[in-house]
Design a protein around this motif. Structure first.
Motif, PDB file in Angstrom:
ATOM      1  N   LYS A   1       0.767  -1.131  -0.209  1.00 39.45           N
ATOM      2  CA  LYS A   1       0.091  -0.159   0.004  1.00 39.45           C
ATOM      3  C   LYS A   1       0.989   1.246   0.043  1.00 39.45           C
ATOM      4  CE  LYS A   1      -3.890  -2.098   2.358  1.00 39.45           C
ATOM      5  NZ  LYS A   1      -4.790  -2.152   3.554  1.00 39.45           N
ATOM      6  N   ILE A   2       0.375   2.187  -0.724  1.00 35.23           N
ATOM      7  CA  ILE A   2       0.991   3.442  -0.827  1.00 35.23           C
ATOM      8  C   ILE A   2       0.478   4.559  -0.368  1.00 35.23           C
ATOM      9  CG2 ILE A   2       2.663   5.035  -2.805  1.00 35.23           C
ATOM     10  CD1 ILE A   2       1.836   1.462  -3.710  1.00 35.23           C
ATOM     11  N   GLU A   3       1.001   5.355   0.201  1.00 37.08           N
ATOM     12  CA  GLU A   3       0.103   6.626   0.823  1.00 37.08           C
ATOM     13  C   GLU A   3       0.785   7.727  -0.089  1.00 37.08           C
ATOM     14  OE1 GLU A   3      -1.073   9.179   4.683  1.00 37.08           O
ATOM     15  OE2 GLU A   3       0.853   7.995   4.611  1.00 37.08           O
ATOM     16  N   VAL A   4      -0.241   8.446  -1.064  1.00 42.16           N
ATOM     17  CA  VAL A   4       0.095   9.490  -1.811  1.00 42.16           C
ATOM     18  C   VAL A   4      -0.423  10.952  -0.733  1.00 42.16           C
ATOM     19  CG1 VAL A   4      -0.262  10.941  -3.790  1.00 42.16           C
ATOM     20  CG2 VAL A   4       0.002   8.272  -3.600  1.00 42.16           C
ATOM     21  N   ILE A   5       0.699  11.769  -0.736  1.00 38.77           N
ATOM     22  CA  ILE A   5       0.180  13.195  -0.114  1.00 38.77           C
ATOM     23  C   ILE A   5       0.812  14.204  -0.903  1.00 38.77           C
ATOM     24  CG2 ILE A   5       0.739  12.028   2.385  1.00 38.77           C
ATOM     25  CD1 ILE A   5       3.298  13.517   2.151  1.00 38.77           C
ATOM     26  N   GLU A   6       0.143  15.353  -0.561  1.00 36.82           N
ATOM     27  CA  GLU A   6       0.445  16.525  -1.251  1.00 36.82           C
ATOM     28  C   GLU A   6       1.413  17.635  -0.490  1.00 36.82           C
ATOM     29  OE1 GLU A   6       0.174  20.958  -2.017  1.00 36.82           O
ATOM     30  OE2 GLU A   6      -1.118  19.900  -0.412  1.00 36.82           O
TER      31      GLU A   6
ATOM     32  N   HIS B   1       3.056  19.509  -4.947  1.00 36.55           N
ATOM     33  CA  HIS B   1       3.587  18.317  -5.655  1.00 36.55           C
ATOM     34  C   HIS B   1       2.920  17.162  -4.595  1.00 36.55           C
ATOM     35  CE1 HIS B   1       6.140  21.391  -7.191  1.00 36.55           C
ATOM     36  NE2 HIS B   1       6.561  20.533  -8.250  1.00 36.55           N
ATOM     37  N   TYR B   2       3.181  15.928  -5.597  1.00 37.29           N
ATOM     38  CA  TYR B   2       2.593  14.779  -4.858  1.00 37.29           C
ATOM     39  C   TYR B   2       3.746  13.888  -4.642  1.00 37.29           C
ATOM     40  CZ  TYR B   2      -1.810  17.342  -5.480  1.00 37.29           C
ATOM     41  OH  TYR B   2      -2.650  18.285  -5.420  1.00 37.29           O
ATOM     42  N   PHE B   3       3.796  12.969  -3.557  1.00 35.81           N
ATOM     43  CA  PHE B   3       4.574  12.220  -3.145  1.00 35.81           C
ATOM     44  C   PHE B   3       4.016  10.889  -2.817  1.00 35.81           C
ATOM     45  CE2 PHE B   3       6.339  16.365  -2.750  1.00 35.81           C
ATOM     46  CZ  PHE B   3       7.581  16.304  -3.388  1.00 35.81           C
TER      47      PHE B   3
ATOM     48  N   GLN C   1       9.937   6.147   0.000  1.00 37.75           N
ATOM     49  CA  GLN C   1       9.274   6.938  -0.865  1.00 37.75           C
ATOM     50  C   GLN C   1       9.632   6.366  -2.481  1.00 37.75           C
ATOM     51  OE1 GLN C   1       9.181  11.375  -0.405  1.00 37.75           O
ATOM     52  NE2 GLN C   1      10.123  11.386  -2.659  1.00 37.75           N
ATOM     53  N   ILE C   2       8.564   5.948  -3.051  1.00 37.34           N
ATOM     54  CA  ILE C   2       8.657   5.507  -4.531  1.00 37.34           C
ATOM     55  C   ILE C   2       8.028   6.582  -5.472  1.00 37.34           C
ATOM     56  CG2 ILE C   2       8.535   3.116  -3.755  1.00 37.34           C
ATOM     57  CD1 ILE C   2       5.998   2.944  -4.965  1.00 37.34           C
ATOM     58  N   LEU C   3       7.455   7.472  -5.092  1.00 32.09           N
ATOM     59  CA  LEU C   3       6.725   8.582  -6.126  1.00 32.09           C
ATOM     60  C   LEU C   3       7.163   9.804  -5.599  1.00 32.09           C
ATOM     61  CD1 LEU C   3       4.783   8.472  -8.309  1.00 32.09           C
ATOM     62  CD2 LEU C   3       2.760   8.692  -7.033  1.00 32.09           C
ATOM     63  N   SER C   4       7.266  10.829  -6.368  1.00 32.13           N
ATOM     64  CA  SER C   4       8.021  12.028  -6.077  1.00 32.13           C
ATOM     65  C   SER C   4       7.589  13.043  -7.335  1.00 32.13           C
ATOM     66  CB  SER C   4       9.476  11.904  -5.776  1.00 32.13           C
ATOM     67  OG  SER C   4      10.294  11.830  -6.645  1.00 32.13           O
ATOM     68  N   GLY C   5       7.473  14.436  -6.944  1.00 29.59           N
ATOM     69  CA  GLY C   5       7.409  15.406  -7.812  1.00 29.59           C
ATOM     70  C   GLY C   5       6.495  15.756  -8.655  1.00 29.59           C
ATOM     71  N   LEU C   6       5.273  14.779  -8.856  1.00 32.46           N
ATOM     72  CA  LEU C   6       4.166  14.684  -9.593  1.00 32.46           C
ATOM     73  C   LEU C   6       3.514  16.213  -9.252  1.00 32.46           C
ATOM     74  CD1 LEU C   6       2.356  11.225  -9.455  1.00 32.46           C
ATOM     75  CD2 LEU C   6       3.637  12.265 -11.362  1.00 32.46           C
ATOM     76  N   LYS C   7       3.115  16.832 -10.155  1.00 36.98           N
ATOM     77  CA  LYS C   7       2.305  17.991  -9.824  1.00 36.98           C
ATOM     78  C   LYS C   7       1.170  18.147 -11.305  1.00 36.98           C
ATOM     79  CE  LYS C   7       5.421  20.610 -13.006  1.00 36.98           C
ATOM     80  NZ  LYS C   7       6.449  21.731 -13.169  1.00 36.98           N
ATOM     81  N   PHE C   8      -0.039  18.887 -10.840  1.00 33.05           N
ATOM     82  CA  PHE C   8      -1.220  18.388 -11.670  1.00 33.05           C
ATOM     83  C   PHE C   8      -1.302  19.597 -12.789  1.00 33.05           C
ATOM     84  CE2 PHE C   8      -6.003  19.156 -12.111  1.00 33.05           C
ATOM     85  CZ  PHE C   8      -6.226  18.044 -12.341  1.00 33.05           C
ATOM     86  N   ASN C   9      -1.488  19.021 -14.021  1.00 31.24           N
ATOM     87  CA  ASN C   9      -1.692  19.738 -15.167  1.00 31.24           C
ATOM     88  C   ASN C   9      -3.320  19.915 -15.319  1.00 31.24           C
ATOM     89  OD1 ASN C   9      -2.353  20.433 -17.610  1.00 31.24           O
ATOM     90  ND2 ASN C   9      -0.234  19.768 -18.573  1.00 31.24           N
ATOM     91  N   ASN C  10      -3.852  20.838 -15.081  1.00 34.47           N
ATOM     92  CA  ASN C  10      -5.249  21.092 -15.086  1.00 34.47           C
ATOM     93  C   ASN C  10      -5.810  21.143 -16.401  1.00 34.47           C
ATOM     94  OD1 ASN C  10      -7.842  21.593 -13.617  1.00 34.47           O
ATOM     95  ND2 ASN C  10      -7.842  23.815 -14.632  1.00 34.47           N
TER      96      ASN C  10
END
Length: 150
Positions: A37-42, A46-48, A84-93
């Protein structure tokens, strides 16, 4: 003046709607194999994502597996849980997707550029695609399923 107020309120509504869309990625997710299970936070727009749980069947001698495929020998002894396996995602509206992120695959020890999205109307399936050398079609997709920590 009335038009200015209406325009301001519409702009404020668009800002709130965009922020809600961006935060749809946050929460707890099963990986595609239902082993972690992976917890994604903002954080700061950016999302991690961090591994917060691994099924007991993957434990070795009562301990979660180590990051033994990491290319850095100094990191091979760290636990997969808490990684941490996911980093730096940002939303493109405009495109309604998260982009410019990085995803780490502990099985291979490799890190990829990545982006993520939801299929129309289904916020319980998150699609992520890792790719190399900036070529999005040259990559591998994975599907995470929304869950809870319990």
């Amino acid at each position: 003046m009335k038009k200015l107020v209406i325009l301001f309120l519409f702009g404020l509504w668009l800002n709130v709607a965009s922020a809600q869309n961006a935060k749809n990625i946050t929460g707890i997710w099963w990986n595609d194999e239902k082993t972690s299970k992976i917890e994604v936070i903002e954080k700061d727009g950016h999302y991690f994502g961090t591994i917060v749980y691994m099924i007991p069947e993957k434990y070795e001698d009562g301990q979660p597996p180590k990051d033994d495929e990491n290319p850095d020998p100094a990191l091979r002894d760290r636990s997969i849980v808490g990684l941490q396996i996911l980093s730096g995602l940002k939303f493109n509206n405009k495109d309604k997707e998260w982009e410019d992120g990085r995803i780490y695959d502990p099985k291979s020890g490799k890190t990829y550029d990545c982006f993520g999205w939801f299929e129309e109307g289904n916020l319980d399936k998150l699609f992520l695609k890792g790719y190399v050398v900036g070529i999005k079609w040259l990559g591998k997709s994975t599907e995470w399923t929304r869950t809870s920590l319990n």
